[in-house]
Structure formats: structure tokens, C-alpha cells
Design a protein around this motif. Structure first.
Motif, PDB file in Angstrom:
ATOM      1  N   ALA A 127      41.945  -1.215   5.973  1.00  0.00           N
ATOM      2  CA  ALA A 127      43.182  -1.614   5.309  1.00  0.00           C
ATOM      3  C   ALA A 127      44.359  -0.817   5.848  1.00  0.00           C
ATOM      4  N   SER A 128      44.201   0.521   5.924  1.00  0.00           N
ATOM      5  CA  SER A 128      45.331   1.312   6.429  1.00  0.00           C
ATOM      6  C   SER A 128      45.567   1.030   7.906  1.00  0.00           C
ATOM      7  N   GLY A 129      44.484   0.833   8.667  1.00  0.00           N
ATOM      8  CA  GLY A 129      44.624   0.519  10.095  1.00  0.00           C
ATOM      9  C   GLY A 129      45.423  -0.747  10.302  1.00  0.00           C
ATOM     10  N   LEU A 130      45.089  -1.795   9.527  1.00  0.00           N
ATOM     11  CA  LEU A 130      45.801  -3.068   9.671  1.00  0.00           C
ATOM     12  C   LEU A 130      47.259  -2.922   9.262  1.00  0.00           C
ATOM     13  N   GLY A 131      47.495  -2.102   8.226  1.00  0.00           N
ATOM     14  CA  GLY A 131      48.864  -1.847   7.762  1.00  0.00           C
ATOM     15  C   GLY A 131      49.685  -1.244   8.883  1.00  0.00           C
ATOM     16  N   ILE A 132      49.143  -0.220   9.544  1.00  0.00           N
ATOM     17  CA  ILE A 132      49.860   0.447  10.639  1.00  0.00           C
ATOM     18  C   ILE A 132      50.096  -0.547  11.777  1.00  0.00           C
ATOM     19  N   PHE A 133      49.059  -1.342  12.080  1.00  0.00           N
ATOM     20  CA  PHE A 133      49.142  -2.309  13.166  1.00  0.00           C
ATOM     21  C   PHE A 133      50.267  -3.307  12.907  1.00  0.00           C
ATOM     22  N   SER A 134      50.349  -3.833  11.677  1.00  0.00           N
ATOM     23  CA  SER A 134      51.378  -4.843  11.428  1.00  0.00           C
ATOM     24  C   SER A 134      52.769  -4.214  11.385  1.00  0.00           C
ATOM     25  N   CYS A 135      52.876  -2.946  10.953  1.00  0.00           N
ATOM     26  CA  CYS A 135      54.174  -2.254  10.996  1.00  0.00           C
ATOM     27  C   CYS A 135      54.643  -2.130  12.450  1.00  0.00           C
ATOM     28  N   LEU A 136      53.708  -1.741  13.315  1.00  0.00           N
ATOM     29  CA  LEU A 136      54.054  -1.587  14.735  1.00  0.00           C
ATOM     30  C   LEU A 136      54.543  -2.913  15.317  1.00  0.00           C
TER      31      LEU A 136
END
Ligand code: UDP
Ligand code: MG
Length: 316
Positions: A235-244
Motif C-alpha cells: 500500500a505504501s509502495g503504491l502510494g509513493i509510486f503514484s505520487c512520483l
């Protein structure tokens, strides 16, 4: 003469009236073959609606090695196994399906492994899944790969719950008192030396499977949630990915404006972003929901099984 070792066979049964006569015959055969040990046959009746309990009582009347525990409702095979392990009085305890899909003759090499070869536990695994629906085998393969990648606990593909354990292993398993049980993971989590004994898949001797594919799917999800927090980390990984992605896109939009002075067509890209973000958020809320549900269930500390009828003294 030295006292013989006592092996408790835990036998989970749910509507097994068709299979029980075969099981009973097989139990007598193996106990004759292994006359160098004593046996306790601990039948667990998971609130069957057929004659299963009646048959257990008949066996108990004619053979004092037979113990039975009957539940107030169906607590699943996991409930049966926990009740069996909690009430087993043997020096060694084995779990055996009532439908003879776990060949009782394997108890001989299993017992040798724990008494002569220095293992704490001996477990059987199927070398093939012959006779099982194709889709079920494929999904099982994916599940075992995933589970072993994302959790620290080894779960062996093809492993059954069929295993013979020393008292130390049984006590360790009983220390894990979680309500939502995934025994295949628990067996691995407690550690100890396990000897793996291969065997060819066998079809159940009579009656129908009580664990349909929908159950297997839910059980697999339970296993992942119980033994890995990786989905939460995703969940946190995907969050960071979409922010980037959003930042890169913003830079692109600004540069395009500065360099070409063209108005940026915004509508389609905004819709895409909203759908993308919305999807990820909902998915991750679902993942978190599963973990919160697990906390909720565990926090209630309800019993894993409730006994309605038994011939076990001081039944726990
Ligand atoms: N079983 C149980 N409670 C249940 C379902 C199954 O005690 O709610 C027992 C069943 O009687 C059998 C074992 O668990 O001895 C394995 O079940 P089954 O053979 O139906 O599953 P499969 O081998 O098809 O996975
Ligand atoms: Mg079966």
C-alpha cells in the motif's frame, strides 16, 4: 518391560459416515502393524448431521482406545485440529483425515523419523495433485509461491495437515492461540526439524469433499493475512509510486506550457489520474480492512471450539 510410547491420532470428521468403516478398518490394521506402540484414537465430530457421532460412540463402546469430542456446531477443520491437539494425551500426536487421503501406513516411517532419526516432526506431502481439479492445482501453486515469497514462514506445496509430532512440537503449536487459524503456516512458524515424506495423491475413500474451492480461496487469503504484512507495505509502495507519477506529470505539464505556450488538454488526463488514484485507494482500503477485521476477530477472544458431548476426562 519398558512402557510403550502412546501415539494419539487426531481424526477430524464432518459427515463422514461413509468413510468411517474404512477408516476404522485401517486404524485397526495400522495398530496391529505397529504393535510396538500404544494408540489413542481421538475422533472429533464437527457437528455432523449424519450418523458420524453415533458410529464414534459405537467404536468407543467396543474399544477403550477410542475417545471422541463432539462440537456444538461446525468449527471447521481448524477447530477440529486444535481441539484434538489440546486433548491428546499421547507422547506423539498425528493428525489424519477421516477419508483415508492420508495413508495411515506412512505412520511407520513417520514414527521412525521422530524416534530414531532425531526429527521433532514428520510430515507428508503429495508429489502430484492427480485427480484434483486443474484450476484448483494451478491456484494452489500460485498461492504457495506467493505465500513463501512474502512471509518468513515456509509453507510446502502439496503438504497436507497429515503429520506426526513430538510432544514439544504440539505444545508449541498450542501456544499459538489465534482464533483465525491457518495451521499450514503455524506448523512452519513454530520451527523444529521436520522430515518430509513424499506420497502419491489418493482420492477420498467414500463420501464427498467438505472443503470446496471457495473455501480453499478464503483459506489462502487468511493464510496470507495471518503470516505476512507485505500487502500493507505494498500500500505504501503504491502510494509513493503514484505520487512520483503525479510529480513527473506535473513537471511535463509546466515544461510544455513554458516551451510551447500551448494550452494543455487537461480533461482526459485528469479523468485517468482520478480513476487510477481512486482504484489504488479503494484496493488498499480493502487490504487494510482485512487486517482490521482480523484484529477485531482476535480481540474478541472467542473460543476456537465448543464441546457438546465427549468421553474425554477433563476435556479442555
Ligand atoms: N472436516 C472437518 N470439518 C469441516 C470440514 C472437513 O472436520 O468443516 C474434516 C473432514 O471430515 C476430513 C478432513 O477434514 O476428515 C478433510 O476434509 P475433506 O476431505 O472434505 O477436504 P479435502 O481433502 O477435499 O481438502
Ligand atoms: Mg479429503
Amino acid at each position: 518391560m519398558d512402557k510403550k510410547d502412546l501415539i494419539t491420532l487426531v481424526l477430524p470428521c464432518y459427515n463422514e459416515e461413509d468413510a468411517l468403516p474404512y477408516l476404522w478398518e485401517a486404524l485397526n490394521k495400522i495398530s496391529n502393524q505397529m504393535s510396538y506402540v500404544d494408540f489413542e484414537f481421538l475422533f472429533i465430530n464437527n457437528c455432523s448431521s449424519d450418523n458420524t457421532l453415533k458410529m464414534m460412540k459405537e467404536y468407543a463402546d467396543k474399544d477403550k482406545r477410542v475417545k471422541y469430542i463432539s462440537f456444538s456446531r461446525n468449527f471447521g477443520k481448524e477447530g477440529s485440529m486444535y481441539a484434538g491437539l489440546s486433548n491428546a494425551s499421547g507422547d506423539y500426536v498425528a493428525i489424519l483425515d477421516a477419508d483415508l487421503q492420508d495413508p495411515p501406513e506412512l505412520l511407520i516411517p513417520m514414527y521412525d523419523a521422530v524416534t530414531k532419526e532425531g526429527y521433532d516432526c514428520a510430515a507428508a506431502f503429495r508429489t502430484t495433485r492427480k485427480g484434483e481439479p486443474w484450476l484448483r492445482s494451478q491456484l494452489a501453486k500460485v498461492f504457495y509461491k506467493l505465500e513463501n515469497k512474502i512471509s518468513d514462514t515456509d509453507v510446502v506445496n502439496g503438504a497436507r495437515d497429515f503429520r506426526l509430532m513430538s510432544r514439544k512440537v504440539v505444545d508449541a503449536i498450542l501456544m499459538l492461540g489465534e482464533r483465525e487459524r491457518f495451521s499450514k503456516g503455524i506448523f512452519g512458524w513454530v520451527g523444529f526439524e521436520t522430515k518430509w515424506i513424499p506420497f502419491e495423491n489418493v482420492q477420498r475413500v467414500a463420501g464427498k469433499s467438505k472443503l470446496p474451492m471457495s473455501f480453499a480461496f478464503k483459506y489462502a487469503l487468511k493464510g496470507i493475512v495471518a503470516f505476512s504484512t507485505m500487502p500493507l507495505e505494498v500500500a505504501s509502495g503504491l502510494g509513493i509510486f503514484s505520487c512520483l507519477l503525479a510529480i513527473i506529470y506535473a513537471i511535463y505539464v509546466i515544461l510544455k506550457q513554458v516551451i510551447t505556450h500551448e494550452a494543455v488538454a487537461g480533461y482526459p488526463s485528469i479523468i485517468c489520474l482520478i480513476l487510477f488514484m481512486g482504484g489504488i485507494l479503494l484496493l488498499m482500503m480493502g487490504v487494510m480492512g482485512r487486517y482490521i477485521a482480523q484484529i477485531y476477530i482476535e480481540d474478541k477472544k472467542r473460543p476456537i471450539y465448543i464441546v457438546k458431548d465427549t468421553n474425554v476426562d477433563d476435556c479442555k
